[in-house]
Design an enzyme around this catalytic site. Structure first.
Site, mmCIF file in Angstrom:
data_model
loop_
_atom_site.group_PDB
_atom_site.id
_atom_site.type_symbol
_atom_site.label_atom_id
_atom_site.label_comp_id
_atom_site.label_asym_id
_atom_site.label_seq_id
_atom_site.Cartn_x
_atom_site.Cartn_y
_atom_site.Cartn_z
ATOM 1 N N GLY A 30 0.778 -1.246 0.000
ATOM 2 C CA GLY A 30 0.000 0.000 0.000
ATOM 3 C C GLY A 30 0.800 1.281 0.000
ATOM 4 N N ASN A 32 1.387 3.135 -2.515
ATOM 5 C CA ASN A 32 0.665 4.117 -3.343
ATOM 6 C C ASN A 32 -0.513 4.723 -2.585
ATOM 7 O OD1 ASN A 32 1.566 4.582 -6.259
ATOM 8 N ND2 ASN A 32 1.914 2.385 -5.970
ATOM 9 N N LEU A 108 -4.433 -7.073 -7.480
ATOM 10 C CA LEU A 108 -4.004 -8.096 -8.431
ATOM 11 C C LEU A 108 -5.144 -8.913 -9.041
ATOM 12 C CD1 LEU A 108 -0.761 -9.323 -6.614
ATOM 13 C CD2 LEU A 108 -0.983 -7.660 -8.466
ATOM 14 N N ILE A 111 -11.215 -6.804 -12.370
ATOM 15 C CA ILE A 111 -12.458 -6.182 -11.907
ATOM 16 C C ILE A 111 -13.617 -6.770 -12.714
ATOM 17 C CG2 ILE A 111 -13.697 -3.993 -11.614
ATOM 18 C CD1 ILE A 111 -11.225 -4.209 -9.858
ATOM 19 N N ASN A 125 -6.229 2.708 -12.595
ATOM 20 C CA ASN A 125 -5.185 1.762 -12.179
ATOM 21 C C ASN A 125 -3.832 2.416 -12.389
ATOM 22 O OD1 ASN A 125 -4.009 -0.783 -11.435
ATOM 23 N ND2 ASN A 125 -3.600 -1.178 -13.600
ATOM 24 N N HIS A 127 0.113 1.371 -13.295
ATOM 25 C CA HIS A 127 0.933 0.256 -13.786
ATOM 26 C C HIS A 127 2.381 0.731 -13.886
ATOM 27 C CE1 HIS A 127 1.731 -3.527 -15.757
ATOM 28 N NE2 HIS A 127 2.482 -2.859 -16.619
HETATM 29 C C1 GRF Z 1 2.907 -0.717 -7.753
HETATM 30 O O1 GRF Z 1 4.138 -0.918 -8.356
HETATM 31 C C2 GRF Z 1 1.835 -0.477 -8.782
HETATM 32 O O2 GRF Z 1 2.314 0.149 -9.932
HETATM 33 C C3 GRF Z 1 1.381 -1.860 -9.110
HETATM 34 O O3 GRF Z 1 1.430 -2.569 -7.898
HETATM 35 C C4 GRF Z 1 2.405 -1.963 -7.044
HETATM 36 C C5 GRF Z 1 1.737 -1.682 -5.741
HETATM 37 O O4 GRF Z 1 2.640 -1.207 -4.792
HETATM 38 N N1 GRF Z 1 0.083 -1.857 -9.733
HETATM 39 P P1 GRF Z 1 2.142 -0.624 -3.413
HETATM 40 O O5 GRF Z 1 1.366 -1.741 -2.721
HETATM 41 O O6 GRF Z 1 1.278 0.562 -3.684
HETATM 42 O O7 GRF Z 1 3.386 -0.272 -2.679
#
Ligand code: GRF
Length: 224
Positions: A30, A32, A108, A111, A125, A127
């Site tokens: 988490g 992000n 992961l 949806i 999303n 990526h």
């Molecule tokens: C990130 O690298 C994002 O781009 C991908 O999954 C990862 C999640 O990382 N979709 P975090 O859990 O937010 O640290």
């Protein structure tokens, strides 16, 4: 559901003093989500995270939610006999929290169409590569960065995009390049990309909060 629906392009703006209500779906640590919460705290993002959902009961992202007093929900399709029951439960939670927009922050799972339908052009999303390269099924986490290195790319990057029924296929909203350096490992590249992820996700969300994104076919047009 109707109370949660907001027409794209008519999302609340800063001067209405209303924050865009978002839910985050995530499967992992988490970082992000933490970056989004930090942007909100610094007042550079006019959103409120009202719900965090994870398919993994021990995901770090649920701890982050609890620490911030945000509703934390563990929900996985395996808990239900029928996919429709899972969809109903999830849509119920989204409606209960009056969620206007969903962010996938390392989620992961695919949806389901029912969610895509109700939240059309309102699911984002992130990526960790420049789509459409190095995306699709199996392209997550370390695999993405290793594939970039194996191909011999000189640049990688980040894509924030709208979500449709296929993995990593919806229109890009923002993209940012990140250089690949001589001697990079998947881990060192991932770390450099992550720094940009933490900025660009909030930037993209703020565009929606300001009602500046209009989707025309495959193009997410950003209004000045
Ligand atoms: C990130 O690298 C994002 O781009 C991908 O999954 C990862 C999640 O990382 N979709 P975090 O859990 O937010 O640290």
């Amino acid at each position: 559901m109707t109370s949660a629906k907001v027409e794209l392009g008519r999302l609340p703006t800063e001067n209405t003093m209303r924050k865009l209500r978002i839910a985050a779906f995530a499967s992992g640590r988490g970082s992000n989500l933490a970056a989004i919460l930090d942007s909100i705290k610094r007042r550079t993002l006019d959103c409120e995270v009202v719900l965090v959902m994870s398919n993994k009961p021990t995901a770090g992202v649920l701890d982050i939610a609890r620490t911030h007093g945000i509703a934390a929900l563990h929900l996985a399709q395996e808990q239900f006999e029928h996919a429709e029951d899972f969809d109903r439960r999830l849509l119920g939670a989204l409606a209960e929290h009056q969620v206007e927009m969903i962010v996938l922050a390392g989620y992961l799972k695919k949806i389901n169409p029912a969610i895509i339908r109700d939240y059309k052009n309102r699911i984002l999303n992130i990526h960790p590569a420049l789509l459409p390269a190095f995306g699709g099924k199996g392209m997550y986490g370390r695999n993405v960065h290793q594939a970039v290195l194996d191909y011999g790319c000189k640049v990688s990057g980040v894509t924030v995009h709208l979500v449709d029924e296929e993995y990593d296929r919806g229109p890009p909203v923002l993209q940012k390049c990140v250089p690949v350096k001589e001697g990079d490992t998947a881990e060192s590249l991932a770390a450099r990309v992550l720094v940009e992820e933490h900025k660009i996700f909030s930037e993209a969300l703020q565009l929606f909060a300001e009602g500046r994104v209009e989707v025309r076919g495959r193009r997410a047009v950003i209004r000045e």
